[in-house]
Design a protein around this motif. Structure first.
Motif: not given
Length: 121
Positions: A1-16
């Motif tokens: 499972m990939v850890e999601l961290d919106p503070y990291q560049e490229g995290c897909p949660t940034r689009r959301i």
């Protein structure tokens, strides 16, 4: 499972975050919080939004599973938009942002004026 961290560049949660943090999304979710609406009703409710921006925002919300678009085979065709169960979970957080903007407008406007005065002075 990939850890999601919106503070990291490229995290897909940034689009959301870009989508749900946008002014038009906040207003559209607020407008749909009371129930389904047709496109023209949304245009009237969310003053100042262009037809193009409303279409783009509704498509993005539908793509992300936050809005459900229902087409009824009538003459003329009837299209309605409503919040999905996931979209309904956004009502309270986005309403809180809406309330914050109203409650703190005066202080923000004063700070902006002070800032502009310091730059000009």
């Amino acid at each position: 499972m990939v850890e999601l961290d919106p503070y990291q560049e490229g995290c897909p949660t940034r689009r959301i975050l870009d989508l749900i943090g946008g002014r038009w999304t906040v207003l559209i979710v607020g407008a749909l919080s009371d129930g389904s609406m047709r496109f023209s009703q949304l245009m009237r409710r969310v003053e100042g939004i262009s037809q193009k921006m409303l279409t783009q925002t509704l498509r993005a919300l539908e793509r992300d599973g936050l809005v459900v678009r229902t087409v009824t085979a009538e003459v003329p065709v009837k299209v309605e938009y409503r919040l999905s169960p996931a979209g309904r979970t956004l009502i309270e957080p986005l309403r809180a942002l809406e309330r914050w903007s109203v409650d703190h407008y005066g202080g923000v406007a004063e700070s902006q004026s002070d800032y502009e005065s310091r730059l000009a002075g």
